[in-house]
Design a protein around this motif. Sequence first.
Motif, PDB file in Angstrom:
ATOM      1  N   PRO A  58      -1.248  -0.954  -4.707  1.00  0.00           N
ATOM      2  CA  PRO A  58      -2.236  -2.040  -4.697  1.00  0.00           C
ATOM      3  C   PRO A  58      -3.208  -1.922  -5.872  1.00  0.00           C
ATOM      4  CG  PRO A  58      -2.765  -0.419  -3.017  1.00  0.00           C
ATOM      5  CD  PRO A  58      -1.409  -0.051  -3.567  1.00  0.00           C
ATOM      6  N   GLU A  59      -3.744  -3.089  -6.264  1.00  0.00           N
ATOM      7  CA  GLU A  59      -4.659  -3.116  -7.402  1.00  0.00           C
ATOM      8  C   GLU A  59      -6.124  -3.097  -6.972  1.00  0.00           C
ATOM      9  OE1 GLU A  59      -3.822  -2.992 -10.541  1.00  0.00           O
ATOM     10  OE2 GLU A  59      -1.650  -3.093 -10.241  1.00  0.00           O
ATOM     11  N   GLU A  60      -6.401  -3.642  -5.778  1.00  0.00           N
ATOM     12  CA  GLU A  60      -7.773  -3.818  -5.339  1.00  0.00           C
ATOM     13  C   GLU A  60      -8.060  -2.974  -4.093  1.00  0.00           C
ATOM     14  OE1 GLU A  60      -9.881  -5.468  -7.080  1.00  0.00           O
ATOM     15  OE2 GLU A  60      -8.453  -6.381  -8.486  1.00  0.00           O
ATOM     16  N   SER A  61      -9.357  -2.721  -3.878  1.00  0.00           N
ATOM     17  CA  SER A  61      -9.764  -1.888  -2.748  1.00  0.00           C
ATOM     18  C   SER A  61      -9.421  -2.539  -1.420  1.00  0.00           C
ATOM     19  CB  SER A  61     -11.269  -1.616  -2.811  1.00  0.00           C
ATOM     20  OG  SER A  61     -11.595  -0.882  -3.965  1.00  0.00           O
ATOM     21  N   PHE A  62      -9.610  -3.876  -1.319  1.00  0.00           N
ATOM     22  CA  PHE A  62      -9.305  -4.540  -0.047  1.00  0.00           C
ATOM     23  C   PHE A  62      -7.823  -4.451   0.258  1.00  0.00           C
ATOM     24  CE2 PHE A  62      -8.311  -7.987  -2.953  1.00  0.00           C
ATOM     25  CZ  PHE A  62      -7.270  -8.664  -2.337  1.00  0.00           C
ATOM     26  N   GLU A  63      -6.971  -4.437  -0.807  1.00  0.00           N
ATOM     27  CA  GLU A  63      -5.533  -4.307  -0.602  1.00  0.00           C
ATOM     28  C   GLU A  63      -5.190  -2.930  -0.037  1.00  0.00           C
ATOM     29  OE1 GLU A  63      -3.000  -6.733  -3.723  1.00  0.00           O
ATOM     30  OE2 GLU A  63      -4.487  -5.486  -4.757  1.00  0.00           O
TER      31      GLU A  63
ATOM     32  N   ASP B  65     -10.753   3.637  -3.340  1.00  0.00           N
ATOM     33  CA  ASP B  65     -10.451   3.305  -4.729  1.00  0.00           C
ATOM     34  C   ASP B  65      -8.940   3.419  -4.986  1.00  0.00           C
ATOM     35  OD1 ASP B  65     -10.331   2.994  -7.446  1.00  0.00           O
ATOM     36  OD2 ASP B  65     -11.993   4.362  -7.879  1.00  0.00           O
ATOM     37  N   PRO B  66      -8.281   2.340  -5.384  1.00  0.00           N
ATOM     38  CA  PRO B  66      -6.831   2.400  -5.667  1.00  0.00           C
ATOM     39  C   PRO B  66      -6.492   3.321  -6.844  1.00  0.00           C
ATOM     40  CG  PRO B  66      -7.755   0.269  -6.307  1.00  0.00           C
ATOM     41  CD  PRO B  66      -8.807   0.974  -5.523  1.00  0.00           C
ATOM     42  N   GLU B  67      -7.467   3.564  -7.729  1.00  0.00           N
ATOM     43  CA  GLU B  67      -7.213   4.475  -8.847  1.00  0.00           C
ATOM     44  C   GLU B  67      -6.920   5.878  -8.349  1.00  0.00           C
ATOM     45  OE1 GLU B  67      -6.615   6.286 -12.386  1.00  0.00           O
ATOM     46  OE2 GLU B  67      -6.635   4.143 -11.928  1.00  0.00           O
TER      47      GLU B  67
END
Length: 1017
Positions: free
Chosen positions: A533-538, A485-487
């Motif tokens: 990054p904003e997304e998990s794949f990133e 999780d990027p958060e």
Amino acid sequence: MSHLLLNYFSYSRLLKAMLRRPLAVIAIIAAITLFFALNLPRLYFSSSVYDFAIKDIPETARYDDFKKIFGSDEIIRVVVKGENIFDPATFQKIEQLALAVSEIKGVRRVISLPDIKKSVDIGGNWDLQKFAEILKPVALFRRNIISEDHKSTALTLLLKNDADEKAVIHEVSRLINDSEWLKDLTVYQIGMPVVSQSLAEFTEKDFFRLPPITFLLIAMMLFLLFRNLPCVLLPILCVSLSLIWTFGLMALLGIPLSMLTMVVPIFLIAVGMAYCLYICAEYLRQARRAESRIDTVFSTFSEMALPTALAVFTTVAGLGSLLINRITAIHDFALLGCFGIMSMLIIALTLFPSVLAILRRPAVTGNSYSSFLISHFSILTSSPALQKKLRQIYSSLLTSHFSFLNIIIELNLKYQHITFPIIGILVIFFGIGIFRLQAETNPVDYFKKDTPVSRHFHDIYHDLSGSFPVNVVMDGATEDYFYRDPEHIRQIARIQEFLETLPGVDKTVSFADYMKLVNYALNRFDPKFYALPEESFEVRMLINNYKTMLGEDMLSQFMSPDFSKANILLLTHISSSRDFLGIQEKILGHVRKNFPKNLVWDVTGFGMVISASSEILVSGQIKSFSLTLTLIFAIMFLLFLSSKVGLIAMLPATFPIIIVFGLMGWTGIRLSVATSLIASIAVGLAIDDIIHYLVRYSREFKKDLDKDRALRDTVTGVGSPIIFTSLTISMGFFILIFSHFSPTAIFGFLMVVTMLLALAGDLIILPSLMLHVELVSAWDILRLMPTLGGVSAGIAHELNQPLTVIKMGSDILKMMILMEGDIPKEQLAQVVDEIGIQTERASEMIGRLSALEGKPHFAKEKSDINKAVRDTLAIAGHQLKLDNIGMNFFPDESLPPVLAHNNRLAQLIFNLINNAAEAIKEKNPAEKENRLIAIRTFQEGNRAAVVISDTGIGIPAPIKDRIFEPFFTTKERGKGKGLGLSISNEIARSYGGRIAVQSEEGKGTVVSVTFPLYERQ
């Protein structure tokens, strides 16, 4: 048996044996010294901040767990300063330096500008101007790798867990100093390992500088005091050997010379010389009295052995209390100090007399030391005029010295109403200051401000960031917490924003910072992509590139292998333990309020370990000081057989500690590892002089029971040695003021103040307090041991009493024969019978002694008090007539018997009659009238009583409560053992009896003894 063994192994017997074979003793000491000396090459220097950490505390355990996950956080920062670090020539030098330090054994990785350029400029096509432009948006490098003005850069050396830090620092120093191509740049290294290594280097410098100066100054003082070569060289020899023994033990145990253990030689020199000063003073005094060299040495050490041993034991009690301290450096200091001072005692009591025994006795003439000293000024100069001037100066000093002692005497005798309130006010004021005292460990402040390590520590954070790391560990408690999780990564960035607002924190570095850097590089260094990054794949993609671009080790420094824990590195210029604890409290308080409860946080690092250890220092100091006071109270109680004296002795001993710790509190001097030693050392040393004073005062007081005269003679007699020993010890500690370490210098200064305050306590507080108490010292008991042949004093007195009666009976028979008259058969039979009875008593005692009974035997039988009185008077009455003392006996013939023992009752009554006769003779030997002893027996309820009254000198009121104490006597030495009333009281109590005394000084004494009646048993 214990008495026989004590006598057999007594020091006097050992001393006689040593004086017969001095060369054998010298050979034994030489052999022991050689054993320790052979280990000296293994001695090494290693002073480190790690010595001040406690290993078995939670903070240390958490720090060790941190290093297992993230690796060592030990870093060395090499700072390079120039006009422009992006100048090609300068950058090339930096690149060359980075390559050189990366090849040093123990360096895991080097983070530097050239290293970063290689990572991001894979083709190597950029010029330095473009590289500088690309770095502008990267906050990660600002004040971390590069300064805002581009004039400074730092090479961060990450060390391996098993790195030899000393070797790494040495190689970096060699590179900096020997590389000609670096001469136009300012280059230095700093970091916790560098600070630790600097401690070791300065310790070595102090060791080779301070002890020799101490030796020289104290030797000069001894020479000026005694002007006798043996009294200068032998103390130096004894102290030198004790140092060899102590250093040899250090080598055997693998204990290095550190900032604290370096104080041990200074301590041994000062204290050892002070003990030898007492011995030398006594040696020169005995040299004027004894008839031969051997007699001089024997008399000296017979007199000084016990006080010296007790002085050492009290000092060891003070030092030994530090052994319970959990800080390794303090524990080592205590161990070595105890061993060193005990070594000094052994050498002083064996080698010292043995060497003196083969030297020529000093030719001391005159009645005082002053005449001896003044007559030897020719040693210093051959000029008569200068000799005369020196004599005038010395005479002036001597006059001032005795004037000072007279002032001390007057203060104690006449001005207690002034001195006590002043002392009380000082104690209250400085006692309040103790509550302001704070513990602190600050390794940077150990160095004086002008030392390179201190300058570099404070220089680096002005343009870059500090060199002392703190680690904030963020634990998500689940695997892949920071991978999915990027958060969760943004949570790292959020806490960094807060951390960089904290005082002392210059820069924070984390996994989030490097994720921004990788994202920035992958997107062709577009500034808008220097972001998380904003997304998990990133996240997953960037992590894979992170490993490729920066390496696995750069990832493991900030992220655990399972991605459940993140490490945020704080680069700080915090060095104070209180500041470390302060930011820890702020960080944990902030995250508890502003972050999810599922996150577990820890603030760790070596600074936190040191800080926790520093806090424990206070409780350890309290425990050590309390143990010291307990041990010394026990020693004083055993010496003087009085808890009151034990408590009184504590007051002058604790006075300097209260003042000094209060002074530290009011002036803001922190309680450090060094200053924490003051209390235990100072109390042990202060008690030494207190013992010397109390023993001398006890002896003086018993001469005539005149407290004022006893105080005058005691201060006059021991005042000078107390002053000189205090000054000698102060001089030794004063040398520490010139140490390279600020805490050591402060410790030296405070020890000087403490010793001077202890001197005031010894000469002002103690004498005044002792005017309100009397003493019975253990010396009175021990002094009897040689004359008792190992027999206990009680048994000896019991045995002496019937022998005295037998002697009196034989004297009466001789007198009757010389009178050549008719001897009444009844009277003759009475004397002979009494001699027979007393012979049987003596025989019984010898039998009991042969059976090694520890206490007198008290058999019980039906006994007649009147008969016991008559039996006693049958033999004692004749002696009373010879002494012109009247005797009246008023028996109650109907007095019932008691359950006791006839011989014991007779012994008790004889002791009381004998004391009464002595009191009458002491009152006025020439007086022929009003010399009367009256004895009356009667029944008082269910008890039988015998009352003995006399018209003697009476008992002074101040000592009335002490007349039953063993060995307490008002007679001159050798004329009484002080056991008669003590044994009488023991006899009475063994049969349920009680003794009561009424007395009026100058008029007489009434002693009443009562026993339970036989039929009531």
